[in-house]
Design a protein around this motif. Structure first.
Motif, short mmCIF file in Angstrom:
data_model
loop_
_atom_site.label_atom_id
_atom_site.label_comp_id
_atom_site.label_asym_id
_atom_site.label_seq_id
_atom_site.Cartn_x
_atom_site.Cartn_y
_atom_site.Cartn_z
N LYS A 129 6.95 15.87 50.69
CA LYS A 129 8.35 15.45 50.72
C LYS A 129 8.76 14.80 49.40
O LYS A 129 9.87 15.01 48.91
CB LYS A 129 8.58 14.47 51.87
CG LYS A 129 8.52 15.10 53.24
CD LYS A 129 8.81 14.08 54.32
CE LYS A 129 8.79 14.72 55.71
NZ LYS A 129 9.06 13.71 56.78
N GLN A 184 11.68 24.79 62.73
CA GLN A 184 10.97 24.55 61.48
C GLN A 184 9.52 25.01 61.66
O GLN A 184 8.85 24.57 62.59
CB GLN A 184 11.01 23.07 61.12
CG GLN A 184 10.07 22.70 59.98
CD GLN A 184 10.02 21.21 59.73
OE1 GLN A 184 10.96 20.63 59.22
NE2 GLN A 184 8.91 20.58 60.10
N SER A 211 1.15 22.39 61.17
CA SER A 211 1.06 21.19 62.01
C SER A 211 2.41 20.51 62.20
O SER A 211 2.46 19.37 62.68
CB SER A 211 0.05 20.19 61.43
OG SER A 211 -1.22 20.77 61.32
N ARG A 212 3.51 21.17 61.84
CA ARG A 212 4.84 20.56 61.98
C ARG A 212 5.85 21.59 62.46
O ARG A 212 6.98 21.61 62.01
CB ARG A 212 5.29 19.97 60.64
CG ARG A 212 4.54 18.73 60.20
CD ARG A 212 4.90 18.40 58.76
NE ARG A 212 4.35 19.37 57.85
CZ ARG A 212 4.65 19.44 56.55
NH1 ARG A 212 5.53 18.60 56.04
NH2 ARG A 212 4.11 20.34 55.77
N THR A 213 5.46 22.43 63.37
CA THR A 213 6.37 23.44 63.92
C THR A 213 7.09 22.84 65.13
O THR A 213 6.46 22.48 66.12
CB THR A 213 5.60 24.70 64.32
OG1 THR A 213 4.99 25.26 63.15
CG2 THR A 213 6.53 25.71 64.93
N HIS A 214 8.41 22.73 65.03
CA HIS A 214 9.21 22.15 66.10
C HIS A 214 10.66 22.54 65.88
O HIS A 214 11.04 22.98 64.79
CB HIS A 214 9.07 20.62 66.12
CG HIS A 214 9.46 19.96 64.82
ND1 HIS A 214 10.77 19.80 64.41
CD2 HIS A 214 8.70 19.45 63.82
CE1 HIS A 214 10.80 19.20 63.24
NE2 HIS A 214 9.56 18.99 62.85
N PHE A 244 1.78 15.07 54.03
CA PHE A 244 3.17 15.37 54.35
C PHE A 244 4.12 14.58 53.47
O PHE A 244 5.11 15.10 52.96
CB PHE A 244 3.44 15.07 55.82
CG PHE A 244 2.63 15.90 56.76
CD1 PHE A 244 2.16 17.15 56.39
CD2 PHE A 244 2.31 15.43 58.03
CE1 PHE A 244 1.41 17.93 57.26
CE2 PHE A 244 1.57 16.20 58.90
CZ PHE A 244 1.12 17.45 58.52
N SER A 245 3.82 13.29 53.27
CA SER A 245 4.69 12.45 52.45
C SER A 245 4.64 12.88 50.99
O SER A 245 5.65 12.81 50.29
CB SER A 245 4.27 10.98 52.58
OG SER A 245 4.40 10.53 53.92
#
Length: 441
Positions: A155, A412, A416-419, A151-152
């Motif tokens: 980004k 978003q 693994s980052r759906t929120h 993830f980093s």
């Protein structure tokens, strides 16, 4: 001849830009939203440099552009994102997420991880190295990139891409895109009207083809453009106003309407529409003095977009050229049309007047509708609509009265980052809707 050919080409192929059309430029995936008119002399400022918008003329809406080195230096060049590489990266990233146990606890941000200096980057730019190659060089010379989580790393790559290889998305100005852009940059100019509230207004007012819609548009012309877009050149959009000065509808010019649609957008003062009603003219004269001051303030506020957009330090569009001007909308309604509306009434009524009293407007405008015609009134606050609803119930002027509060939540959607988004609008105002009936009085 040149203007006629330009307009005829735009009508034949509305999916492709032409010289003189309005576009919405989405820079770096929504970081900056800029309205521009494509002419030979138009420029867009990104960072500290101006880039000509000439390469955007003749390209289909939805095209992406990236800053690259050309024969005359840095310029906007069209490119097609490679979907295969992105899909492979997502699949590879998804498999790494399951097995990855790394974290960023051991990484110290002391500005010593990057061995590539700013002088080296400037030298690479002078040599004509592309932005993507500079990003790869930064990743290769980073001592902590491999230690970061997936993830980093993503980004980090996106951050460097926005700085060294900014991208511009060519979007079509529509009711949704224009509303989203204004709500993000200058929400007070459109009365804090959110896109879901705008769509609900059109739905509750039953805006369909061949309808005659009566509007009170004090949100800069966004509502007028949205209604005209849905009518598609059929019916009429009549903007009414109190006093002698019409409300500004500057946003309508960004919709790229042709002559046929612009002819369907007319204006008529409320006094002309109510001349045959006893006692109405005296009421209008009494309210003119109160609302003339509000009208002048709105005129000043809506005449500021050029100055406010010039304040934007990263994205500035040069003054527009005189050639290729769009057709003018909002001409005065003909006497035949006004006579027809007095006899038959309007199909529906929409009011978006944050600076005016909702009940005062509804009391004067509802008699202009035909029986069983729907109406919708938008306001940023609840109390003016509650008062208006109470008075309509007491006067038995409408049925099916209800106050709706639109609710919108953006998500978003990533592996693994759906929120829900971290920052979003709290509320989108309130809408009073109902159906006019024939009162006993």
């Amino acid at each position: 001849m040149s203007q006629n050919s330009i307009q005829s080409n735009s009508i034949q192929n509305p999916r492709v830009t032409w010289e003189g059309c309005s576009v919405l430029l989405d820079i770096n995936d929504g970081d900056r939203l800029v309205f521009a008119r494509l002419t030979a002399g138009s420029t867009l400022k990104i960072g500290n440099k101006n880039f000509s918008l000439r390469p955007l003329i003749g390209c289909p809406f939805g095209s992406s552009f990236q800053i690259e080195n050309g024969t005359e230096g840095l310029c906007l060049c069209r490119f097609v994102p490679s979907t295969e590489v992105d899909n492979n990266d997502q699949e590879k990233g998804g498999s790494q997420i399951m097995d990855e146990c790394r974290d960023n606890r051991a990484i110290v941000d002391n500005n010593e991880a990057q061995t590539l200096t700013s002088g080296d980057i400037d030298e690479m730019r002078r040599q004509g190295v592309k932005g993507d190659e500079i990003i790869e060089a930064l990743i290769a010379n980073s001592a902590t990139y491999e230690k970061k989580t997936t993830f980093s790393q993503e980004k980090y790559r996106i951050k460097k891409q926005k700085k060294y290889a900014p991208r511009v998305l060519l979007r079509r100005p529509s009711a949704r895109s224009i509303c989203e852009a204004y709500f993000k940059k200058y929400p007070h100019r459109i009365g804090f009207l959110r896109v879901d509230a705008l769509s609900l207004l059109l739905s509750l007012a039953n805006v369909t083809a061949n309808s005659d819609i009566l509007l009170v548009d004090m949100v800069g012309g966004l509502l007028t453009g949205a209604v005209a877009e849905r009518l598609g050149g059929t019916g009429y959009v009549c903007n009414t106003y109190l006093g002698s000065t019409p409300y500004p509808v500057e946003i309508v010019r960004t919709f790229n309407f042709d002559n046929e649609i612009c002819k369907r957008i007319v204006r008529a003062p409320l006094r002309d529409l109510c001349l045959d009603q006893i006692g109405t003219s005296e009421i209008i004269d009494a309210s003119n003095a109160e609302l003339n001051g509000q009208t002048s303030i709105n005129m000043e506020e809506m005449s500021l977009p050029s100055n406010h957009e010039a304040v934007d330090s990263e994205t500035i569009v040069s003054p527009q050229s005189k050639m290729g001007k769009p057709p003018k909308a909002g001409e005065k309604a003909s006497e035949e049309a006004i006579k027809s509306w007095k006899e038959n009434g309007f199909s529906s009524l929409i009011i978006a007047a944050p600076d005016a009293d909702a009940w005062s407007l509804a009391k004067d405008l509802l008699p202009l509708l035909s029986y069983s015609a729907p109406f919708a009134i938008y306001h940023q606050y609840l109390q003016p609509l509650a008062t208006c609803m109470h008075n309509l119930q007491q006067g038995k002027m409408a049925i099916g009265l209800q106050i709706s509060e639109p609710w919108l939540r953006e998500y978003q959607v990533l592996p693994s980052r759906t929120h829900p988004l971290m920052q979003m609008s709290a509320f989108g105002g309130y809408i009073l809707s109902g159906t006019k009936i024939c009162s006993s009085s």
